[in-house]
Design a protein around this motif. Sequence first.
Motif, PDB file in Angstrom:
ATOM      1  N   PHE A 253      -1.959   7.003 -11.926  1.00 16.51           N
ATOM      2  CA  PHE A 253      -2.760   5.928 -11.427  1.00 16.51           C
ATOM      3  C   PHE A 253      -3.360   5.235 -12.725  1.00 16.51           C
ATOM      4  CE2 PHE A 253      -2.488   7.607  -7.251  1.00 16.51           C
ATOM      5  CZ  PHE A 253      -2.058   6.699  -6.514  1.00 16.51           C
ATOM      6  N   HIS A 254      -2.457   4.875 -13.659  1.00 20.03           N
ATOM      7  CA  HIS A 254      -2.974   4.539 -14.954  1.00 20.03           C
ATOM      8  C   HIS A 254      -4.041   3.267 -15.131  1.00 20.03           C
ATOM      9  CE1 HIS A 254      -0.283   1.542 -15.001  1.00 20.03           C
ATOM     10  NE2 HIS A 254      -0.591   1.100 -16.179  1.00 20.03           N
ATOM     11  N   GLY A 255      -3.893   2.237 -13.959  1.00 17.04           N
ATOM     12  CA  GLY A 255      -4.637   1.145 -13.817  1.00 17.04           C
ATOM     13  C   GLY A 255      -6.111   1.454 -13.485  1.00 17.04           C
TER      14      GLY A 255
ATOM     15  N   LEU B  25       9.555   0.067  -4.330  1.00 17.04           N
ATOM     16  CA  LEU B  25       8.241   0.674  -5.111  1.00 17.04           C
ATOM     17  C   LEU B  25       7.063  -0.027  -4.843  1.00 17.04           C
ATOM     18  CD1 LEU B  25       8.495  -0.599  -8.753  1.00 17.04           C
ATOM     19  CD2 LEU B  25      10.007  -1.162  -7.162  1.00 17.04           C
ATOM     20  N   ASP B  26       5.793   0.591  -4.955  1.00 19.71           N
ATOM     21  CA  ASP B  26       4.622   0.428  -4.861  1.00 19.71           C
ATOM     22  C   ASP B  26       3.775   0.397  -6.140  1.00 19.71           C
ATOM     23  OD1 ASP B  26       4.600   2.724  -4.643  1.00 19.71           O
ATOM     24  OD2 ASP B  26       3.082   3.167  -3.138  1.00 19.71           O
ATOM     25  N   LEU B  27       4.356   0.619  -7.200  1.00 16.70           N
ATOM     26  CA  LEU B  27       3.755   0.779  -8.502  1.00 16.70           C
ATOM     27  C   LEU B  27       3.705  -0.610  -9.428  1.00 16.70           C
ATOM     28  CD1 LEU B  27       6.053   3.750  -8.867  1.00 16.70           C
ATOM     29  CD2 LEU B  27       3.849   3.700  -7.961  1.00 16.70           C
TER      30      LEU B  27
ATOM     31  N   THR C 164      -6.770  10.638   2.213  1.00 17.03           N
ATOM     32  CA  THR C 164      -6.293   9.475   1.975  1.00 17.03           C
ATOM     33  C   THR C 164      -5.485   9.592   0.983  1.00 17.03           C
ATOM     34  OG1 THR C 164      -7.801   8.776   0.254  1.00 17.03           O
ATOM     35  CG2 THR C 164      -8.627   8.722   2.407  1.00 17.03           C
ATOM     36  N   ARG C 165      -4.756   8.464   0.783  1.00 22.89           N
ATOM     37  CA  ARG C 165      -3.757   8.140  -0.278  1.00 22.89           C
ATOM     38  C   ARG C 165      -4.479   7.046  -1.205  1.00 22.89           C
ATOM     39  NH1 ARG C 165       1.616   9.099   0.197  1.00 22.89           N
ATOM     40  NH2 ARG C 165       2.083  10.572   1.555  1.00 22.89           N
ATOM     41  N   SER C 166      -5.818   7.221  -1.592  1.00 28.80           N
ATOM     42  CA  SER C 166      -6.645   6.233  -2.340  1.00 28.80           C
ATOM     43  C   SER C 166      -6.106   6.657  -3.827  1.00 28.80           C
ATOM     44  CB  SER C 166      -8.184   6.496  -2.455  1.00 28.80           C
ATOM     45  OG  SER C 166      -8.674   6.166  -3.258  1.00 28.80           O
TER      46      SER C 166
ATOM     47  N   GLN D 145       4.415  -0.714 -15.925  1.00 28.65           N
ATOM     48  CA  GLN D 145       4.030   0.456 -16.861  1.00 28.65           C
ATOM     49  C   GLN D 145       3.487   1.692 -16.426  1.00 28.65           C
ATOM     50  OE1 GLN D 145       5.339   0.171 -20.249  1.00 28.65           O
ATOM     51  NE2 GLN D 145       6.473  -1.571 -18.765  1.00 28.65           N
ATOM     52  N   THR D 146       3.525   2.014 -15.355  1.00 23.14           N
ATOM     53  CA  THR D 146       2.930   3.138 -14.504  1.00 23.14           C
ATOM     54  C   THR D 146       3.753   4.495 -15.488  1.00 23.14           C
ATOM     55  OG1 THR D 146       2.634   2.194 -12.468  1.00 23.14           O
ATOM     56  CG2 THR D 146       2.991   4.487 -12.337  1.00 23.14           C
ATOM     57  N   PRO D 147       2.914   5.372 -15.808  1.00 25.82           N
ATOM     58  CA  PRO D 147       3.415   6.325 -16.538  1.00 25.82           C
ATOM     59  C   PRO D 147       4.114   7.340 -15.452  1.00 25.82           C
ATOM     60  CG  PRO D 147       1.084   6.220 -17.120  1.00 25.82           C
ATOM     61  CD  PRO D 147       1.530   5.246 -15.890  1.00 25.82           C
TER      62      PRO D 147
ATOM     63  N   ARG E 158       0.814  -1.256  -0.012  1.00 26.97           N
ATOM     64  CA  ARG E 158      -0.051  -0.151  -0.178  1.00 26.97           C
ATOM     65  C   ARG E 158       0.673   1.133  -0.013  1.00 26.97           C
ATOM     66  NH1 ARG E 158      -3.953  -2.544   3.490  1.00 26.97           N
ATOM     67  NH2 ARG E 158      -5.057  -3.531   2.137  1.00 26.97           N
ATOM     68  N   GLN E 159       2.096   0.997   0.457  1.00 31.39           N
ATOM     69  CA  GLN E 159       3.027   2.032   0.073  1.00 31.39           C
ATOM     70  C   GLN E 159       4.370   2.021  -0.292  1.00 31.39           C
ATOM     71  OE1 GLN E 159       2.452   5.394   0.118  1.00 31.39           O
ATOM     72  NE2 GLN E 159       0.222   5.433   0.709  1.00 31.39           N
ATOM     73  N   PRO E 160       5.104   2.587  -0.611  1.00 26.74           N
ATOM     74  CA  PRO E 160       6.736   2.325  -0.870  1.00 26.74           C
ATOM     75  C   PRO E 160       7.319   2.054   0.484  1.00 26.74           C
ATOM     76  CG  PRO E 160       6.377   4.768  -0.998  1.00 26.74           C
ATOM     77  CD  PRO E 160       4.919   4.148  -0.967  1.00 26.74           C
TER      78      PRO E 160
HETATM   79  N1  SAM Z   1       2.386   5.930  -2.586  1.00 24.03           N
HETATM   80  C1  SAM Z   1       1.376   6.159  -3.638  1.00 24.03           C
HETATM   81  C2  SAM Z   1       0.595   7.244  -2.973  1.00 24.03           C
HETATM   82  O1  SAM Z   1       0.482   7.701  -1.940  1.00 24.03           O
HETATM   83  O2  SAM Z   1       0.232   8.334  -3.819  1.00 24.03           O
HETATM   84  C3  SAM Z   1       0.523   5.251  -4.027  1.00 24.03           C
HETATM   85  C4  SAM Z   1      -0.304   4.852  -2.580  1.00 24.03           C
HETATM   86  S1  SAM Z   1      -1.620   3.791  -3.305  1.00 24.03           S
HETATM   87  C5  SAM Z   1      -2.612   3.225  -1.874  1.00 24.03           C
HETATM   88  C6  SAM Z   1      -0.865   2.243  -3.495  1.00 24.03           C
HETATM   89  C7  SAM Z   1      -1.687   1.165  -4.411  1.00 24.03           C
HETATM   90  O3  SAM Z   1      -1.787   1.819  -5.471  1.00 24.03           O
HETATM   91  C8  SAM Z   1      -0.981   0.043  -4.631  1.00 24.03           C
HETATM   92  O4  SAM Z   1      -1.183  -0.907  -3.658  1.00 24.03           O
HETATM   93  C9  SAM Z   1      -1.686  -0.351  -5.885  1.00 24.03           C
HETATM   94  O5  SAM Z   1      -2.468  -1.102  -5.765  1.00 24.03           O
HETATM   95  C10 SAM Z   1      -2.052   0.783  -6.484  1.00 24.03           C
HETATM   96  N2  SAM Z   1      -1.207   1.137  -7.819  1.00 24.03           N
HETATM   97  C11 SAM Z   1      -0.028   1.238  -7.896  1.00 24.03           C
HETATM   98  N3  SAM Z   1       0.381   1.715  -9.125  1.00 24.03           N
HETATM   99  C12 SAM Z   1      -0.865   2.000  -9.719  1.00 24.03           C
HETATM  100  C13 SAM Z   1      -1.321   2.270 -10.905  1.00 24.03           C
HETATM  101  N4  SAM Z   1      -0.494   2.779 -12.004  1.00 24.03           N
HETATM  102  N5  SAM Z   1      -2.476   2.286 -11.325  1.00 24.03           N
HETATM  103  C14 SAM Z   1      -3.408   2.272 -10.636  1.00 24.03           C
HETATM  104  N6  SAM Z   1      -3.277   1.568  -9.170  1.00 24.03           N
HETATM  105  C15 SAM Z   1      -1.784   1.614  -8.694  1.00 24.03           C
END
Ligand code: SAM
Length: 245
Positions: free
Chosen positions: A68-70, A129-131, A96-98, A134-136, A29-31
């Motif tokens: 958050f491209h996904g 990383l928490d990514l 939040t960090r949603s 292919q995250t842009p 959920r976080q790096p």
């Molecule tokens: N550290 C970042 C922040 O605080 O902005 C991300 C926190 S977010 C709660 C972390 C979650 O984002 C990961 O567990 C993953 O499920 C999701 N995630 C990571 N990369 C993503 C992406 N490119 N597109 C959509 N979801 C992504």
Amino acid sequence: MSEQKNEEITLNYIGRVNSPYKEKFAIPRQPGLVSAARGSITLLSTANNEELVRGIEQFSHLWLIFVFHGTQQQGWKPLVRPPRLGGNKKIGVLATRSTFRPNPVGMSVVKLEHVEFTHKQLLIHISGLDLLDQTPVLDIKPYLPYSDNIDCARAGFAQSEPDRLLHVVFSSQAETDINKFQKKYTDLSIFIEQVLSQDPRPAYKKKQIDEKIYGMSLYDLNILWRISLTDEHVIEVLSINSAKL
Ligand code: SAM
């Protein structure tokens, strides 16, 4: 009175993340929670230029600003249910960090491993990383401890790292599989152990007897695991297979 629209701006991403996390499930959920996660950023177009990173290796950590491209197509709501609150309580999205936000922009501090420039391609190697793969990446900035690290900062429901609830064990099949892949993937068993100890299951699953066999993808591997039948605080890794078979 006509509705006033916010002005639009156009940003071009400067790179893409190469991540071992090929799907959202099981990404921390976080790096920093899974330090053994290793990846890189491929710099693109005009950013694929060594001059942009001159001096960057003086810094141990970097901020990545990314999209958050996904999930960006799924829109957003003013209230969200953070997993840290058990998935029940609603709170404002900006508290939040949603990933579901008015602008789908995220920020993560990652460890800088090293910079590589080979065959005219610039790569920034990172870890923790928490990514998603292919995250842009919109921007990269050095982490500045004197300013970014605030010792007395208050963080409400997320003051400290989530408890590592689960102990991870490997079946004899999984041990054999690890031996097969560990040459290709450094620290594979530590990586799997760190990911699973975070308990990637959705909050509702943690509240019931769970006999499900889960699959997760790391790199090009499929990893099967389940909650131990004899101890709900233990995850058993069952097998590790190449997804390319
Ligand atoms: N550290 C970042 C922040 O605080 O902005 C991300 C926190 S977010 C709660 C972390 C979650 O984002 C990961 O567990 C993953 O499920 C999701 N995630 C990571 N990369 C993503 C992406 N490119 N597109 C959509 N979801 C992504």
